[in-house]
Design a protein around this motif. Sequence first.
Motif, PDB file in Angstrom:
ATOM      1  N   ALA A   1      44.508  75.427 112.889  1.00  0.00           N
ATOM      2  CA  ALA A   1      43.497  74.968 113.841  1.00  0.00           C
ATOM      3  C   ALA A   1      43.479  75.844 115.088  1.00  0.00           C
ATOM      4  CB  ALA A   1      43.751  73.514 114.213  1.00  0.00           C
ATOM      5  N   ALA A   2      44.664  76.236 115.570  1.00  0.00           N
ATOM      6  CA  ALA A   2      44.725  77.094 116.749  1.00  0.00           C
ATOM      7  C   ALA A   2      44.151  78.477 116.454  1.00  0.00           C
ATOM      8  CB  ALA A   2      46.175  77.208 117.223  1.00  0.00           C
ATOM      9  N   ILE A   3      44.450  79.010 115.290  1.00  0.00           N
ATOM     10  CA  ILE A   3      43.920  80.328 114.916  1.00  0.00           C
ATOM     11  C   ILE A   3      42.400  80.256 114.741  1.00  0.00           C
ATOM     12  CG2 ILE A   3      43.892  82.055 113.071  1.00  0.00           C
ATOM     13  CD1 ILE A   3      46.900  81.470 112.713  1.00  0.00           C
ATOM     14  N   TYR A   4      41.916  79.169 114.152  1.00  0.00           N
ATOM     15  CA  TYR A   4      40.473  79.022 113.952  1.00  0.00           C
ATOM     16  C   TYR A   4      39.734  78.930 115.290  1.00  0.00           C
ATOM     17  CZ  TYR A   4      36.017  77.215 112.353  1.00  0.00           C
ATOM     18  OH  TYR A   4      34.693  77.040 112.109  1.00  0.00           O
ATOM     19  N   SER A   5      40.275  78.132 116.211  1.00  0.00           N
ATOM     20  CA  SER A   5      39.596  78.019 117.507  1.00  0.00           C
ATOM     21  C   SER A   5      39.647  79.336 118.272  1.00  0.00           C
ATOM     22  CB  SER A   5      40.206  76.891 118.338  1.00  0.00           C
ATOM     23  OG  SER A   5      41.503  77.225 118.764  1.00  0.00           O
ATOM     24  N   LYS A   6      40.754  80.060 118.140  1.00  0.00           N
ATOM     25  CA  LYS A   6      40.846  81.374 118.781  1.00  0.00           C
ATOM     26  C   LYS A   6      39.857  82.353 118.138  1.00  0.00           C
ATOM     27  CE  LYS A   6      42.900  84.384 121.457  1.00  0.00           C
ATOM     28  NZ  LYS A   6      42.904  84.309 122.900  1.00  0.00           N
ATOM     29  N   SER A   7      39.689  82.294 116.816  1.00  0.00           N
ATOM     30  CA  SER A   7      38.745  83.201 116.156  1.00  0.00           C
ATOM     31  C   SER A   7      37.314  82.893 116.570  1.00  0.00           C
ATOM     32  CB  SER A   7      38.893  83.115 114.641  1.00  0.00           C
ATOM     33  OG  SER A   7      38.381  81.891 114.158  1.00  0.00           O
ATOM     34  N   LEU A   8      37.008  81.622 116.820  1.00  0.00           N
ATOM     35  CA  LEU A   8      35.664  81.288 117.286  1.00  0.00           C
ATOM     36  C   LEU A   8      35.415  81.841 118.682  1.00  0.00           C
ATOM     37  CD1 LEU A   8      35.190  77.620 116.062  1.00  0.00           C
ATOM     38  CD2 LEU A   8      34.196  79.707 115.127  1.00  0.00           C
ATOM     39  N   ARG A   9      36.432  81.783 119.544  1.00  0.00           N
ATOM     40  CA  ARG A   9      36.282  82.338 120.888  1.00  0.00           C
ATOM     41  C   ARG A   9      36.181  83.854 120.844  1.00  0.00           C
ATOM     42  NH1 ARG A   9      41.077  80.146 123.880  1.00  0.00           N
ATOM     43  NH2 ARG A   9      41.652  79.288 121.890  1.00  0.00           N
ATOM     44  N   LEU A  10      36.962  84.495 119.973  1.00  0.00           N
ATOM     45  CA  LEU A  10      36.899  85.947 119.875  1.00  0.00           C
ATOM     46  C   LEU A  10      35.575  86.409 119.289  1.00  0.00           C
ATOM     47  CD1 LEU A  10      40.464  86.892 118.630  1.00  0.00           C
ATOM     48  CD2 LEU A  10      39.481  87.322 120.870  1.00  0.00           C
ATOM     49  N   ALA A  11      35.025  85.655 118.349  1.00  0.00           N
ATOM     50  CA  ALA A  11      33.759  86.033 117.729  1.00  0.00           C
ATOM     51  C   ALA A  11      32.624  85.986 118.741  1.00  0.00           C
ATOM     52  CB  ALA A  11      33.459  85.123 116.547  1.00  0.00           C
ATOM     53  N   SER A  12      32.716  85.081 119.702  1.00  0.00           N
ATOM     54  CA  SER A  12      31.650  85.006 120.699  1.00  0.00           C
ATOM     55  C   SER A  12      31.759  86.131 121.724  1.00  0.00           C
ATOM     56  CB  SER A  12      31.683  83.650 121.405  1.00  0.00           C
ATOM     57  OG  SER A  12      32.885  83.519 122.142  1.00  0.00           O
ATOM     58  N   TYR A  13      32.949  86.704 121.921  1.00  0.00           N
ATOM     59  CA  TYR A  13      33.127  87.785 122.879  1.00  0.00           C
ATOM     60  C   TYR A  13      32.818  89.163 122.298  1.00  0.00           C
ATOM     61  CZ  TYR A  13      35.439  84.558 126.053  1.00  0.00           C
ATOM     62  OH  TYR A  13      35.726  83.527 126.878  1.00  0.00           O
ATOM     63  N   SER A  14      33.108  89.354 121.031  1.00  0.00           N
ATOM     64  CA  SER A  14      32.942  90.686 120.452  1.00  0.00           C
ATOM     65  C   SER A  14      31.528  90.858 119.907  1.00  0.00           C
ATOM     66  CB  SER A  14      33.964  90.922 119.342  1.00  0.00           C
ATOM     67  OG  SER A  14      33.690  90.072 118.262  1.00  0.00           O
ATOM     68  N   SER A  15      31.039  92.072 120.005  1.00  0.00           N
ATOM     69  CA  SER A  15      29.688  92.337 119.513  1.00  0.00           C
ATOM     70  C   SER A  15      29.688  92.671 118.029  1.00  0.00           C
ATOM     71  CB  SER A  15      29.060  93.483 120.312  1.00  0.00           C
ATOM     72  OG  SER A  15      29.840  94.650 120.129  1.00  0.00           O
ATOM     73  N   SER A  16      30.781  93.237 117.543  1.00  0.00           N
ATOM     74  CA  SER A  16      30.836  93.578 116.117  1.00  0.00           C
ATOM     75  C   SER A  16      31.609  92.509 115.366  1.00  0.00           C
ATOM     76  CB  SER A  16      31.524  94.934 115.928  1.00  0.00           C
ATOM     77  OG  SER A  16      32.868  94.850 116.320  1.00  0.00           O
TER      78      SER A  16
ATOM     79  N   GLY B   1      35.701  82.429 108.683  1.00  0.00           N
ATOM     80  CA  GLY B   1      36.202  81.914 107.405  1.00  0.00           C
ATOM     81  C   GLY B   1      37.238  82.829 106.787  1.00  0.00           C
ATOM     82  N   CYS B   2      37.021  84.133 106.911  1.00  0.00           N
ATOM     83  CA  CYS B   2      37.995  85.107 106.399  1.00  0.00           C
ATOM     84  C   CYS B   2      39.302  85.017 107.176  1.00  0.00           C
ATOM     85  CB  CYS B   2      37.408  86.504 106.478  1.00  0.00           C
ATOM     86  SG  CYS B   2      38.490  87.785 105.831  1.00  0.00           S
ATOM     87  N   ILE B   3      39.192  84.844 108.486  1.00  0.00           N
ATOM     88  CA  ILE B   3      40.397  84.727 109.319  1.00  0.00           C
ATOM     89  C   ILE B   3      41.171  83.470 108.962  1.00  0.00           C
ATOM     90  CG2 ILE B   3      41.188  84.386 111.685  1.00  0.00           C
ATOM     91  CD1 ILE B   3      38.923  86.254 112.560  1.00  0.00           C
ATOM     92  N   VAL B   4      40.489  82.360 108.763  1.00  0.00           N
ATOM     93  CA  VAL B   4      41.164  81.115 108.398  1.00  0.00           C
ATOM     94  C   VAL B   4      41.801  81.238 107.024  1.00  0.00           C
ATOM     95  CG1 VAL B   4      40.774  78.685 107.853  1.00  0.00           C
ATOM     96  CG2 VAL B   4      39.786  79.666 109.896  1.00  0.00           C
ATOM     97  N   ASN B   5      41.162  81.928 106.104  1.00  0.00           N
ATOM     98  CA  ASN B   5      41.744  82.132 104.780  1.00  0.00           C
ATOM     99  C   ASN B   5      43.038  82.931 104.877  1.00  0.00           C
ATOM    100  OD1 ASN B   5      42.047  82.126 102.028  1.00  0.00           O
ATOM    101  ND2 ASN B   5      40.672  83.845 101.709  1.00  0.00           N
ATOM    102  N   ILE B   6      43.029  83.986 105.647  1.00  0.00           N
ATOM    103  CA  ILE B   6      44.239  84.790 105.833  1.00  0.00           C
ATOM    104  C   ILE B   6      45.319  83.963 106.529  1.00  0.00           C
ATOM    105  CG2 ILE B   6      45.187  86.795 107.042  1.00  0.00           C
ATOM    106  CD1 ILE B   6      42.446  88.149 106.585  1.00  0.00           C
ATOM    107  N   ALA B   7      44.899  83.205 107.548  1.00  0.00           N
ATOM    108  CA  ALA B   7      45.868  82.393 108.297  1.00  0.00           C
ATOM    109  C   ALA B   7      46.472  81.303 107.426  1.00  0.00           C
ATOM    110  CB  ALA B   7      45.196  81.772 109.515  1.00  0.00           C
ATOM    111  N   SER B   8      45.675  80.686 106.577  1.00  0.00           N
ATOM    112  CA  SER B   8      46.220  79.623 105.726  1.00  0.00           C
ATOM    113  C   SER B   8      47.206  80.181 104.715  1.00  0.00           C
ATOM    114  CB  SER B   8      45.105  78.865 105.028  1.00  0.00           C
ATOM    115  OG  SER B   8      44.442  79.699 104.116  1.00  0.00           O
ATOM    116  N   ASN B   9      46.968  81.385 104.232  1.00  0.00           N
ATOM    117  CA  ASN B   9      47.928  82.001 103.316  1.00  0.00           C
ATOM    118  C   ASN B   9      49.220  82.367 104.037  1.00  0.00           C
ATOM    119  OD1 ASN B   9      46.191  81.816 101.163  1.00  0.00           O
ATOM    120  ND2 ASN B   9      45.338  83.847 101.480  1.00  0.00           N
TER     121      ASN B   9
END
Length: 128
Positions: free
Chosen positions: A32-47, A53-61
């Motif tokens: 959950a912490a990684i997912y919320s961080k990935s959502l914040r990072l996705a809004s800051y980065s242009s690319s 979903g890919c980040i959460v998949n890697i994190a869950s593994n």
Amino acid sequence: IVLCGGVILLCSHSYYFDTWRKGMQVRISMIAAIYSKSLRLASYSSSAALSSGCIVNIASNDTERLVIAAVPLLYLFWGPIESIFVLVVGLYTVGSAFWAGYILLAIFIGIQFFLGKKFAMLRSKIAK
């Protein structure tokens, strides 16, 4: 003997259940912490290099190791205490001949650590 086996069975199963459950709770909170961080990072980065979903998949593994590590974690505390207790009881019961078996056991533990490190090194070479 059957009664002792039953008591050990009941105690170990409840211990494994509790530690597996705690490991799952830690895993879920980390995902959950990684997912919320990935959502914040996705809004800051242009690319968008990786989707959330890919980040959460890697994190869950990767966080699955937390669940696997939670079960034997308590043995890091109880292992040395139990080995000292076994040494004292063995010396009292068998006598000084118990030292031979205890030292042999310590040698085998050292060999196991050495072979484990070698095996991990070979696996990392193969993975590259």
